[in-house]
Design a protein around this motif. Structure first.
Motif, mmCIF file in Angstrom:
data_model
loop_
_atom_site.group_PDB
_atom_site.id
_atom_site.type_symbol
_atom_site.label_atom_id
_atom_site.label_comp_id
_atom_site.label_asym_id
_atom_site.label_seq_id
_atom_site.Cartn_x
_atom_site.Cartn_y
_atom_site.Cartn_z
ATOM 1 N N PHE A 387 0.867 -1.157 -0.068
ATOM 2 C CA PHE A 387 -0.146 0.075 0.026
ATOM 3 C C PHE A 387 0.735 1.344 -0.136
ATOM 4 N N GLY A 388 2.227 1.208 -0.125
ATOM 5 C CA GLY A 388 3.123 2.289 -0.172
ATOM 6 C C GLY A 388 3.384 2.541 -1.829
ATOM 7 N N GLU A 389 4.235 3.425 -2.095
ATOM 8 C CA GLU A 389 4.538 3.746 -3.020
ATOM 9 C C GLU A 389 5.383 2.701 -3.869
ATOM 10 N N SER A 390 4.913 1.708 -4.795
ATOM 11 C CA SER A 390 5.810 0.797 -5.423
ATOM 12 C C SER A 390 5.504 0.764 -6.726
ATOM 13 N N LYS A 391 6.008 0.008 -7.477
ATOM 14 C CA LYS A 391 6.132 -0.074 -9.051
ATOM 15 C C LYS A 391 4.647 -0.408 -9.509
ATOM 16 N N CYS A 392 4.068 -1.082 -8.440
ATOM 17 C CA CYS A 392 2.529 -1.698 -8.783
ATOM 18 C C CYS A 392 1.711 -0.498 -9.001
ATOM 19 N N HIS A 393 1.878 0.597 -8.662
ATOM 20 C CA HIS A 393 1.065 1.718 -8.774
ATOM 21 C C HIS A 393 1.566 2.587 -9.917
ATOM 22 N N SER A 394 2.636 2.008 -10.713
ATOM 23 C CA SER A 394 3.035 2.758 -11.960
ATOM 24 C C SER A 394 2.647 1.986 -13.209
ATOM 25 N N PRO A 395 1.568 2.703 -13.729
ATOM 26 C CA PRO A 395 1.126 2.196 -14.939
ATOM 27 C C PRO A 395 2.134 1.671 -16.068
ATOM 28 N N SER A 396 3.216 2.578 -16.150
ATOM 29 C CA SER A 396 4.402 2.201 -17.083
ATOM 30 C C SER A 396 4.909 0.822 -16.775
ATOM 31 N N SER A 397 5.206 0.746 -15.320
ATOM 32 C CA SER A 397 5.927 -0.411 -14.802
ATOM 33 C C SER A 397 5.123 -1.667 -15.150
ATOM 34 N N ILE A 398 3.811 -1.664 -14.913
ATOM 35 C CA ILE A 398 2.992 -2.681 -14.926
ATOM 36 C C ILE A 398 2.800 -3.282 -16.409
ATOM 37 N N MET A 399 2.627 -2.182 -17.232
ATOM 38 C CA MET A 399 2.623 -2.469 -18.815
ATOM 39 C C MET A 399 3.730 -3.062 -19.352
ATOM 40 N N GLN A 400 4.994 -2.430 -18.994
ATOM 41 C CA GLN A 400 6.185 -2.984 -19.371
ATOM 42 C C GLN A 400 6.362 -4.400 -18.922
ATOM 43 N N MET A 401 6.087 -4.827 -17.847
ATOM 44 C CA MET A 401 6.132 -6.324 -17.322
ATOM 45 C C MET A 401 5.296 -7.117 -18.331
ATOM 46 N N PHE A 402 3.997 -6.810 -18.134
ATOM 47 C CA PHE A 402 3.120 -7.432 -18.937
ATOM 48 C C PHE A 402 3.538 -7.808 -20.522
ATOM 49 N N GLN A 403 3.881 -6.768 -21.000
ATOM 50 C CA GLN A 403 4.476 -6.669 -22.302
ATOM 51 C C GLN A 403 5.751 -7.653 -22.745
ATOM 52 N N SER A 404 6.452 -7.825 -21.605
ATOM 53 C CA SER A 404 7.639 -8.568 -21.570
ATOM 54 C C SER A 404 7.543 -9.938 -21.346
ATOM 55 N N SER A 405 6.237 -10.476 -20.946
ATOM 56 C CA SER A 405 5.852 -11.935 -20.575
ATOM 57 C C SER A 405 5.045 -12.512 -21.475
ATOM 58 N N LEU A 406 4.941 -14.122 -21.621
ATOM 59 C CA LEU A 406 3.991 -14.673 -22.436
ATOM 60 C C LEU A 406 2.866 -14.914 -21.562
ATOM 61 N N PHE A 407 2.857 -15.311 -20.379
ATOM 62 C CA PHE A 407 1.684 -15.525 -19.275
ATOM 63 C C PHE A 407 1.823 -14.409 -18.202
ATOM 64 N N CYS A 408 0.439 -14.103 -17.860
ATOM 65 C CA CYS A 408 0.282 -13.338 -16.817
ATOM 66 C C CYS A 408 -0.524 -13.991 -15.715
ATOM 67 N N LEU A 409 -0.164 -14.115 -14.404
ATOM 68 C CA LEU A 409 -0.793 -14.843 -13.487
ATOM 69 C C LEU A 409 -1.956 -13.979 -12.788
ATOM 70 N N GLN A 410 -3.087 -14.547 -12.954
ATOM 71 C CA GLN A 410 -4.160 -13.657 -12.045
ATOM 72 C C GLN A 410 -4.977 -14.382 -11.080
ATOM 73 N N PRO A 411 -4.335 -14.646 -9.943
ATOM 74 C CA PRO A 411 -5.108 -15.349 -8.779
ATOM 75 C C PRO A 411 -6.214 -14.455 -8.273
ATOM 76 N N GLN A 412 -7.097 -14.806 -7.374
ATOM 77 C CA GLN A 412 -8.077 -13.985 -6.707
ATOM 78 C C GLN A 412 -7.264 -12.917 -5.663
ATOM 79 N N GLY A 413 -7.794 -11.915 -5.393
ATOM 80 C CA GLY A 413 -7.387 -11.038 -4.822
ATOM 81 C C GLY A 413 -8.334 -11.076 -3.343
ATOM 82 N N ASP A 414 -9.356 -9.950 -2.787
ATOM 83 C CA ASP A 414 -10.189 -9.845 -2.005
ATOM 84 C C ASP A 414 -11.602 -10.294 -2.477
#
Length: 577
Positions: A387-414
Motif C-alpha cells: 500500500f506504499g509507493e511501489s512499481k505496482c502503482h506505476s502504469p508504465s512499470s506494470i504494462m512494461q512487465m506484461f509486455q515482456s511476458s508470455l503468461f500473466c498470473l491472475q489469482p483471486q484478490g479480496d
C-alpha cells in the motif's frame, strides 16, 4: 264405448311431409348462420380493421414514420442534449404511453385455443428491428433524465467519493483521468490515461451520450438506461457510515423510477444501470451496522433491473460482469490497429509474471505460493505490491512487465476478479486464471465461452494442496499453441477496452458496445418470451453462473466447476487488486 282407430296415411305422404319440414328447418339454420357471419365480419374486419384470425406478427415500420418521433444523437437538425431532454414539439411521455397502452387485444387461434397473445406496449419497439432500412432498428436506447443528485452532483463533491483517494483528478477527461506521459515508450503517443479502476460509472455514462441510437421516445427503446452513479454513491459511505446513509440514494432512486410511466411497461425489466464496483458492495445481507455495503441489488424493484458491475455474483441473476477500465482509451480505429500490431511484434523474455501482494490473513489464498514460485524461477518476473509507493502503482512499470511476458498470473484478490487481468490482455499477455469466477463466469458477453482459446486454467487446489509447478505446467504448452492463444488475446483487445467517451470507434465494438448489445439481447428475448407466453419455471437463481455458459438447447446439470461455487462467499469485501 270403443275408441275409433286413428286414420292411417300412406307411407309416401308421410315421407313428403317430413322432407318439407327438414327443408324448412335447414333454410332457417342457413339464414341464421349467414346473419351471424355477416355480423362477425362487420365487427372484426370493418370496425376492428383486421381479420378474426389475425395474429400479432411483427410488421416493419416505415423509417419516415419512426423518424418523426425519434431524435438521433448524431446528425440532427434539432439540437439534442446529452441525455435527450424532452422537447416542446414532442408529445409528452404520458401522452405517448397512454396512446400505446390500449386495452389488451386477445386473439384465439383455432389450432391453439388456449394460447392468448396480448398487444404489449413494447410491440412498437420490437417492430423497429424488422425495418431493414433503419440502422438503429432494434437498437434504440432511452435514457432517463435523472435529477442531478444521482450523478452530476457527486462529481462536484469529488473529494468525498473515496476515503483513500482524491477522485477529482480521476473524474477529469470524461472519467478517463489525467493523460499518461510516455516517457519510457511503453504506451502509444495518444489515448493513454491514468484511469481509476472504479471509474466505469462516469465513463459509461459519457459514452452513452455519444451512442448513435438514442431516442426521446421510450416506446421505441430496446432498453432504458438509468445514469445513476451507483459505484460513486456507495464509495462515499462504505466506511464509517450507518446503513441508513448507505441506502438513502438507492431508496430515493427506486422511489423516483417506479413513479415514471416508462417503469410500468415492464416493471423495470427493460431498465439497466452501471456501477464500477463489485457486486458485493450492493448486496448487504442484513441491516446490521457491521455488515458491508448497501442493499441496492436486494431491493424488490431493483431486482427487476439489470446492473452491470465489474464483478457479478455467481448466485444472482440481476447483475452482469463488464470489464474493469484499462489505461488505453483510443479515439479512432487506427489507434487500436497500431497497438495490436505492436503487441504482435514484441519480444517476450519472461515465460510468466505476477504483480500483486500476498494475502497472509487469508489461509485459502494461493498468492503467497505464487510469489514463492516466481521468486524461485529464472523465467518469472515479479512485481510485489503493497500500500506504499511501489512499481505496482506505476502504469508504465506494470504494462512494461506484461509486455515482456508470455503468461500473466491472475489469482483471486479480496474478491474473484482483478483489473490486472484486463491490463495484461491489453499487453498481449495470456492470462492464467485459478478460479472460474475470475473471468469465465463473469465476462460472458466479452470473452469466448471456450476459455482455452485465450487463457490457461490451473485450479487453485493444484497450487494450494498439490504444490504443482506453474513453470512446468506453462512450459508444456507448445510454441504453436502459445502463438494461437496470444493472437486470440490480441484480437480480443477492442472488446475489453472503453473507447474515449468523447469520440467513437467506426468499425470496432468496444466494451461499451458489447455491454449495450448484451442488455438489448436480454430485454428483446424477455419481450418475445412474454408475447409467446414462454416461462422458464425451472430456473434456479442460485445456479445463475451456469446459464450463461450454456447453449440455448442445453439444460442445467452437473458441472466441473460446481465445487468452486458450492456455497456463497462469506467475506464480501472491496476488491483491491
Amino acid at each position: 264405448m270403443r275408441r275409433r282407430p286413428a286414420a292411417t296415411l300412406p307411407l309416401d305422404d308421410l315421407m313428403d311431409k317430413g322432407q318439407r319440414k327438414n327443408q324448412q328447418l335447414w333454410l332457417l339454420v342457413s339464414l341464421s348462420a349467414l346473419f351471424w357471419s355477416c355480423l362477425l365480419y362487420f365487427h372484426f374486419v370493418v370496425l376492428g380493421g383486421g381479420s378474426v384470425d389475425s395474429s400479432l406478427e411483427l410488421e416493419p415500420i416505415s423509417l419516415d414514420a419512426e423518424r418523426r418521433n425519434t431524435l438521433f444523437s448524431k446528425p440532427s437538425s434539432v439540437p439534442v442534449s446529452p441525455f435527450n431532454h424532452r422537447k416542446a414539439d414532442v408529445p409528452s411521455e404520458k401522452e405517448r404511453l397512454v396512446d400505446h397502452v390500449s386495452p389488451p387485444v386477445i386473439t384465439r387461434k383455432r389450432e391453439k385455443p388456449h394460447v392468448q397473445r396480448r398487444n404489449y406496449p413494447f410491440m412498437r419497439a420490437l417492430r423497429t428491428a424488422e425495418n431493414k432500412s433503419d440502422p438503429c432498428g432494434g437498437r434504440y436506447i432511452y435514457v432517463h433524465d435523472l435529477p442531478p443528485r444521482f450523478n452530476e452532483d457527486m462529481l462536484k463533491e469529488c473529494r468525498s467519493l473515496s476515503l483513500w483517494t482524491n477522485m477529482c483528478k480521476f473524474t477529469t477527461n470524461a472519467g478517463l483521468g489525467p493523460p499518461l506521459e510516455n516517457v519510457e515508450g511503453v504506451f502509444s503517443d495518444t489515448g493513454w490515461y491514468g484511469t481509476n479502476q472504479f471509474a466505469v460509472d462516469v465513463i459509461f455514462s459519457n459514452r452513452m451520450k455519444q451512442y448513435e441510437c438514442l431516442t426521446n421516445d421510450s416506446s421505441l427503446a430496446a432498453a432504458i438506461f438509468v445514469p445513476f452513479y451507483a459505484g460513486f454513491d456507495i464509495a462515499r459511505y462504505l466506511w464509517g457510515h450507518n446503513v441508513s446513509t448507505r441506502d438513502a440514494a438507492s431508496l430515493d432512486l427506486v422511489d423516483w423510477l417506479v413513479k415514471r410511466p416508462e417503469w410500468g411497461i415492464m416493471g423495470g425489466k427493460d431498465h439497466f444501470l452501471v456501477a464500477g464496483r463489485i457486486t458485493w458492495d450492493f448486496r448487504r445481507l442484513t441491516d446490521q451496522e457491521s455488515d458491508w455495503g448497501n442493499k441496492l441489488l436486494f431491493l424488490p424493484a431493483a431486482k427487476n433491473m439489470s446492473m452491470l458491475v465489474v464483478e457479478s455474483s455467481p448466485w444472482n441473476a440481476n447483475d452482469y460482469g463488464i470489464p474493469y477500465p484499462t489505461y488505453f482509451h483510443p479515439a479512432k480505429d487506427a489507434d487500436v490497429f497500431i497497438w495490436q500490431d505492436r503487441m504482435r511484434k514484441l519480444e517476450r523474455n519472461h515465460l510468466f509474471c505476477f504483480a500483486g501482494a500476498p494475502r497472509p490473513d487469508n489461509p485459502k489464498s494461493i498468492r503467497g505460493q505464487i510469489i514463492n514460485q516466481c521468486n524461485n524461477s529464472k523465467v518469472c518476473k515479479l512485481l510485489e505490491c503493497d500500500f506504499g509507493e511501489s512499481k505496482c502503482h506505476s502504469p508504465s512499470s506494470i504494462m512494461q512487465m506484461f509486455q515482456s511476458s508470455l503468461f500473466c498470473l491472475q489469482p483471486q484478490g479480496d474478491s474473484y476478479t482483478r483489473r490486472s487481468a484486463f491490463d495484461s490482455m491489453l499487453a498481449g499477455c495470456i492470462p492464467v486464471f485459478f478460479h472460474p469466477g475470475s473471468a469465465y463466469t463473469q465476462y460472458t458477453w466479452h470473452l469466448p465461452k471456450n476459455y482455452s482459446q485465450y487463457s490457461v486454467f490451473i485450479p487453485e487446489d493444484d497450487i494450494h494442496k498439490k504444490n504443482i509447478s506453474i513453470e512446468q505446467r506453462l512450459s508444456q504448452i507448445s510454441a504453436e499453441k502459445v502463438k494461437e492463444m496470444r493472437e486470440m488475446v490480441i484480437n480480443l483487445i477492442p472488446r475489453i477496452i472503453y473507447a474515449d467517451p468523447r469520440s467513437k470507434l467506426e468499425t470496432l465494438s468496444d466494451a461499451f458496445d458489447v455491454a449495450v448489445e448484451g442488455v438489448i439481447n436480454k430485454v428483446t428475448k424477455l419481450r418475445r418470451d412474454m408475447i409467446e407466453g414462454r416461462k422458464d419455471d425451472n430456473f434456479i437463481e442460485e445456479l445463475s453462473w451456469k446459464y450463461a455458459l450454456l447453449d440455448e438447447a442445453q439444460a442445467v446439470g452437473p458441472h466441473e466447476w460446481d465445487p468452486f461455487f458450492s456455497k456463497p462467499k462469506k467475506d464480501r469485501q472491496v476488491g483491491f487488486s
